[in-house]
Design a protein around this motif. Structure first.
Motif, PDB file in Angstrom:
ATOM      1  N   ILE A  53       0.687  -1.376   0.398  1.00 15.03           N
ATOM      2  CA  ILE A  53       0.044   0.206  -0.085  1.00 15.03           C
ATOM      3  C   ILE A  53       1.195   1.201  -0.164  1.00 15.03           C
ATOM      4  O   ILE A  53       1.721   1.002   0.320  1.00 15.03           O
ATOM      5  N   ASP A  54       0.651   2.380  -0.795  1.00 14.21           N
ATOM      6  CA  ASP A  54       1.281   3.711  -0.851  1.00 14.21           C
ATOM      7  C   ASP A  54      -0.216   4.615  -0.231  1.00 14.21           C
ATOM      8  O   ASP A  54      -1.212   5.133  -0.400  1.00 14.21           O
ATOM      9  N   HIS A  55       1.071   5.773   0.317  1.00 12.30           N
ATOM     10  CA  HIS A  55       0.423   6.947   1.113  1.00 12.30           C
ATOM     11  C   HIS A  55      -0.004   7.478   0.096  1.00 12.30           C
ATOM     12  O   HIS A  55       1.252   8.407  -0.607  1.00 12.30           O
ATOM     13  N   VAL A  56      -0.574   8.452  -0.679  1.00 13.93           N
ATOM     14  CA  VAL A  56      -0.749   9.118  -1.750  1.00 13.93           C
ATOM     15  C   VAL A  56      -0.061  10.869  -1.443  1.00 13.93           C
ATOM     16  O   VAL A  56       0.534  10.942  -2.075  1.00 13.93           O
TER      17      VAL A  56
ATOM     18  N   ARG B  97       7.608  -2.278  -7.125  1.00 19.57           N
ATOM     19  CA  ARG B  97       8.106  -1.237  -8.005  1.00 19.57           C
ATOM     20  C   ARG B  97       7.741   0.354  -8.611  1.00 19.57           C
ATOM     21  O   ARG B  97       8.469   1.213  -8.237  1.00 19.57           O
ATOM     22  N   CYS B  98       5.957   0.664  -8.303  1.00 19.18           N
ATOM     23  CA  CYS B  98       5.717   1.477  -8.416  1.00 19.18           C
ATOM     24  C   CYS B  98       5.848   2.474  -6.920  1.00 19.18           C
ATOM     25  O   CYS B  98       6.358   3.524  -6.804  1.00 19.18           O
ATOM     26  N   ASN B  99       5.465   1.095  -5.857  1.00 21.34           N
ATOM     27  CA  ASN B  99       5.771   2.864  -4.338  1.00 21.34           C
ATOM     28  C   ASN B  99       6.766   2.837  -4.037  1.00 21.34           C
ATOM     29  O   ASN B  99       7.307   3.713  -3.682  1.00 21.34           O
ATOM     30  N   HIS B 100       8.414   1.782  -4.701  1.00 21.39           N
ATOM     31  CA  HIS B 100       9.964   2.299  -4.436  1.00 21.39           C
ATOM     32  C   HIS B 100       9.923   3.333  -5.331  1.00 21.39           C
ATOM     33  O   HIS B 100      10.855   4.549  -5.133  1.00 21.39           O
ATOM     34  N   ARG B 101       8.925   3.852  -6.999  1.00 18.99           N
ATOM     35  CA  ARG B 101       9.627   4.483  -7.450  1.00 18.99           C
ATOM     36  C   ARG B 101       9.264   6.188  -6.925  1.00 18.99           C
ATOM     37  O   ARG B 101       9.648   7.204  -7.399  1.00 18.99           O
ATOM     38  N   LYS B 102       7.879   5.504  -6.436  1.00 17.59           N
ATOM     39  CA  LYS B 102       7.386   6.798  -5.928  1.00 17.59           C
ATOM     40  C   LYS B 102       7.606   7.546  -4.237  1.00 17.59           C
ATOM     41  O   LYS B 102       8.478   8.614  -4.146  1.00 17.59           O
ATOM     42  N   GLY B 103       8.025   6.427  -4.118  1.00 19.53           N
ATOM     43  CA  GLY B 103       9.100   6.957  -2.669  1.00 19.53           C
ATOM     44  C   GLY B 103       8.193   7.642  -1.666  1.00 19.53           C
ATOM     45  O   GLY B 103       7.267   8.057  -1.617  1.00 19.53           O
ATOM     46  N   ASP B 104       8.687   8.982  -1.208  1.00 17.29           N
ATOM     47  CA  ASP B 104       8.293  10.061  -0.146  1.00 17.29           C
ATOM     48  C   ASP B 104       7.625  11.034  -1.151  1.00 17.29           C
ATOM     49  O   ASP B 104       7.197  12.130  -0.649  1.00 17.29           O
ATOM     50  N   ARG B 105       7.497  11.387  -2.065  1.00 13.48           N
ATOM     51  CA  ARG B 105       7.460  12.231  -3.456  1.00 13.48           C
ATOM     52  C   ARG B 105       5.874  12.156  -3.862  1.00 13.48           C
ATOM     53  O   ARG B 105       5.001  11.587  -3.588  1.00 13.48           O
TER      54      ARG B 105
END
Length: 174
Positions: A93-96, A116-124
């Motif tokens: 899960i990811d926090h928008v 993959r997407c969660n890692h790419r997004k990170g804290d941005r």
């Protein structure tokens, strides 16, 4: 063996029970069949359509209204185990709006994402990446708590649970 959705006398969803229990409720005249599939159950003296939705004959008082707890499994189920960013199978899960940037851990800020997407997004933020959400995350209706944990869901349940779109689809168990 299947399962059946149990409705209160007022058509409010109460729970999901194994098929055997639903048949016992109908035979004991504690419930009536609202919807049934094409199959028929036979005994020596009786034939009964296989119930998918039953309604209790008498009203049962529910002491409180449940809310769907915000868990990883519940978020994955809400989003049908699909990454909201790329559409592949989601496993995280990811926090928008990242928590490190003041985002909160609420239904409207949490989505399912592949690793993959969660890692790419990170804290941005999404705007920093040029990403967009096709659908804004929402809190599922409290009636979803009734069916959580049931892998096989009848499509006929959706109208009684107030589910639409991805929620109405047959989703994996949480």
């Amino acid at each position: 063996m299947g399962a059946a959705l149990v409705l209160n006398a007022t058509y409010e969803p109460l729970c999901v029970v194994p098929l055997r229990r639903a048949v016992v409720l109908v035979l004991a005249e504690k419930a009536v069949i609202v919807e049934a599939c094409d199959d028929v159950m036979h005994s020596e003296r009786l034939s009964l359509p296989v119930p998918t939705v039953v309604r209790l004959s008498r009203f049962v008082r529910v002491p409180y209204r449940r809310e769907v707890p915000l868990t990883r499994r519940a978020v994955l189920e809400r989003d049908a185990h699909a990454c909201v960013y790329c559409g592949h199978r989601a496993d995280t899960i990811d926090h928008v709006r990242p928590r490190s940037r003041g985002g909160s851990h609420v239904w409207t800020n949490v989505v399912s994402a592949c690793a993959r997407c969660n890692h790419r997004k990170g804290d941005r933020l999404l705007s920093e990446l040029g990403w967009h959400l096709a659908v804004s995350p929402v809190q599922p209706p409290a009636t979803v708590a009734v069916v959580m944990g049931w892998a096989v869901r009848e499509p006929s349940w959706a109208r009684y649970l107030g589910l639409t779109g991805a929620h109405a689809a047959v989703a994996p168990a949480v």
